[in-house]
Scaffold this active site. Sequence first.
Site, mmCIF file in Angstrom:
data_model
loop_
_atom_site.group_PDB
_atom_site.id
_atom_site.type_symbol
_atom_site.label_atom_id
_atom_site.label_comp_id
_atom_site.label_asym_id
_atom_site.label_seq_id
_atom_site.Cartn_x
_atom_site.Cartn_y
_atom_site.Cartn_z
ATOM 1 N N HIS A 162 0.871 -1.185 0.000
ATOM 2 C CA HIS A 162 0.000 0.000 0.000
ATOM 3 C C HIS A 162 0.908 1.235 0.000
ATOM 4 O O HIS A 162 2.019 1.196 0.535
ATOM 5 C CB HIS A 162 -0.818 -0.054 1.307
ATOM 6 C CG HIS A 162 -1.884 0.986 1.433
ATOM 7 N ND1 HIS A 162 -1.628 2.269 1.855
ATOM 8 C CD2 HIS A 162 -3.234 0.923 1.239
ATOM 9 C CE1 HIS A 162 -2.762 2.954 1.920
ATOM 10 N NE2 HIS A 162 -3.751 2.150 1.543
ATOM 11 N N ASP A 183 2.652 -4.527 8.330
ATOM 12 C CA ASP A 183 1.505 -3.635 8.164
ATOM 13 C C ASP A 183 0.238 -4.474 8.340
ATOM 14 O O ASP A 183 -0.151 -5.229 7.455
ATOM 15 C CB ASP A 183 1.584 -3.002 6.765
ATOM 16 C CG ASP A 183 0.299 -2.282 6.351
ATOM 17 O OD1 ASP A 183 -0.686 -2.309 7.121
ATOM 18 O OD2 ASP A 183 0.276 -1.706 5.252
ATOM 19 N N GLN A 239 -4.960 -4.695 7.243
ATOM 20 C CA GLN A 239 -5.999 -5.589 6.726
ATOM 21 C C GLN A 239 -6.012 -6.947 7.416
ATOM 22 O O GLN A 239 -6.880 -7.763 7.130
ATOM 23 C CB GLN A 239 -5.821 -5.797 5.214
ATOM 24 C CG GLN A 239 -5.942 -4.538 4.388
ATOM 25 C CD GLN A 239 -7.360 -3.982 4.336
ATOM 26 O OE1 GLN A 239 -8.325 -4.671 4.642
ATOM 27 N NE2 GLN A 239 -7.479 -2.716 3.970
ATOM 28 N N LYS A 249 -10.702 -0.157 10.469
ATOM 29 C CA LYS A 249 -10.818 -1.360 9.626
ATOM 30 C C LYS A 249 -11.431 -2.511 10.431
ATOM 31 O O LYS A 249 -11.738 -3.561 9.884
ATOM 32 C CB LYS A 249 -9.443 -1.805 9.127
ATOM 33 C CG LYS A 249 -8.622 -0.730 8.455
ATOM 34 C CD LYS A 249 -8.861 -0.663 6.983
ATOM 35 C CE LYS A 249 -7.860 0.271 6.318
ATOM 36 N NZ LYS A 249 -8.296 0.746 5.006
ATOM 37 N N CYS A 291 -4.714 2.590 -3.588
ATOM 38 C CA CYS A 291 -3.453 3.082 -2.986
ATOM 39 C C CYS A 291 -2.332 2.067 -3.211
ATOM 40 O O CYS A 291 -1.521 1.831 -2.311
ATOM 41 C CB CYS A 291 -3.605 3.381 -1.508
ATOM 42 S SG CYS A 291 -4.810 4.646 -1.161
HETATM 43 N N1 PMP Z 1 -2.013 -0.492 4.818
HETATM 44 C C1 PMP Z 1 -2.992 -1.162 4.221
HETATM 45 C C2 PMP Z 1 -2.740 -2.548 3.749
HETATM 46 C C3 PMP Z 1 -4.255 -0.584 4.073
HETATM 47 O O1 PMP Z 1 -5.235 -1.277 3.469
HETATM 48 C C4 PMP Z 1 -4.472 0.719 4.554
HETATM 49 C C5 PMP Z 1 -5.809 1.394 4.387
HETATM 50 N N2 PMP Z 1 -6.417 1.193 3.151
HETATM 51 C C6 PMP Z 1 -3.418 1.380 5.176
HETATM 52 C C7 PMP Z 1 -2.211 0.738 5.301
HETATM 53 C C8 PMP Z 1 -3.574 2.741 5.723
HETATM 54 O O2 PMP Z 1 -4.479 2.758 6.773
HETATM 55 P P1 PMP Z 1 -5.101 4.124 7.302
HETATM 56 O O3 PMP Z 1 -5.664 4.829 6.104
HETATM 57 O O4 PMP Z 1 -6.150 3.708 8.255
HETATM 58 O O5 PMP Z 1 -3.988 4.880 7.938
#
Ligand code: PMP
Length: 408
Positions: A125, A202, A205, A228, A366
């Site tokens: 991401h 990370d 998810q 999430k 993203c």
């Molecule tokens: N890492 C992953 C794998 C994600 O899916 C996301 C959110 N889509 C993030 C990081 C970032 O999370 P946040 O927007 O809650 O900071």
Amino acid sequence: MSTHLDVAKVRADFPILEMRVHNKPLVYLDNANTTQKPRGVIERTREFYEAENANLHRATHYLSEVATRRYEEARIKVANFLNAPDSHQIIFTRGCTEGINLVAATWGRQNISEGDEILLSEMEHHSNIVPWQIVAKEKGAKIVVAPINDRGELLVEEWQKLLSPRTKIASIIHVSNALGTVNPVKELVGMAHANGTKILVDGAQSLPHLRVDLQDLDADFFTCSSHKIYGATGVGALYGKRELLEEMPPYQSGGDMISSVSWSNTTWNELPYKFEAGTPNMAGVTGFGAAIDWVESVGLDNIAAHEADLLAYATERIREVEGVRIIGEAKHKASVLSFVMEDTHPNDIGHLVDTQGVAIRTGHHCAEPLMRRFGVPATCRASFAAYNTREEVDIFINSLKFARDLLV
Ligand code: PMP
């Protein structure tokens, strides 16, 4: 497959699911983006403002004590949920993004030098790419990217081969938001450590779908977001190994993160407060705790089994829709079904299924480098949570057929 989850009871906890969209019942399949909130979380947040609101740690009055207690209770809930060795190693952040930025900007700046390497993967991401690019550029370090195969699985042997004496840190997505792939993070942690490399996982998810045991995983850092996993937005947690957190300089500075301030010498507060400058999102943090209570009351394993059933059912049924190509067919997947449909743009599909009340995400998720890897500008993504049903999958598939008939 039968699961131990009473979906009707689960759904009754989520007021928003009663909504109609474009005069159709809402079918919310954008859970990897953000999940809906159960009553327990909504009520906890309301109760904080109605009966507990005061600033933390700074006053001796009754309400400040209550607010501080609630805030610290949430920290213990997060620590227990993740089996962290000590709740003081859980730092509340704005979310997963801030957690990774914090590590890159503090540990990264302190430990990465010219010629060093940072190991990432093709499926990261942006929030696990850009903070590292910034520190790499500043220090003259190199980003090394481990490849994935066409099913969207990390090539673990290649990843291991890319660990060099210069690899200071590896940072890896636990579950891919764009593909659903579950990475073998425990194995990767072992390989990184055998090479003397630190590793960040990370968990944005993975937290809502898999049991994470930080003591068993042994990663150096783990980041996640409350929203999430049925909790408030703008709140997350960063876990770090104590000796690393102790050595790291502060990220932001100001109130609360100090032990004492003078013009000549300011000293830092103890963990975790050293990394929690300023007034945090107290109501949101208590809501994060309530979200964990909710998940535990339903049972994470029950949720995971239910979602696995929905994913398998949706994966089977989507093959009925002509021209659909699934992006991400890893053997081990969680909750995410990404796809493209020939001769159509994902955004057009997203708009048309929305007219049928179905919320999916379309775009690059993203993860632009990953989209390029698959030769697509974007995908459509349906992602499942505890409250989704097979009937909703049927509505989703019908909405896709409807979109296809109009577009092709
Ligand atoms: N890492 C992953 C794998 C994600 O899916 C996301 C959110 N889509 C993030 C990081 C970032 O999370 P946040 O927007 O809650 O900071």
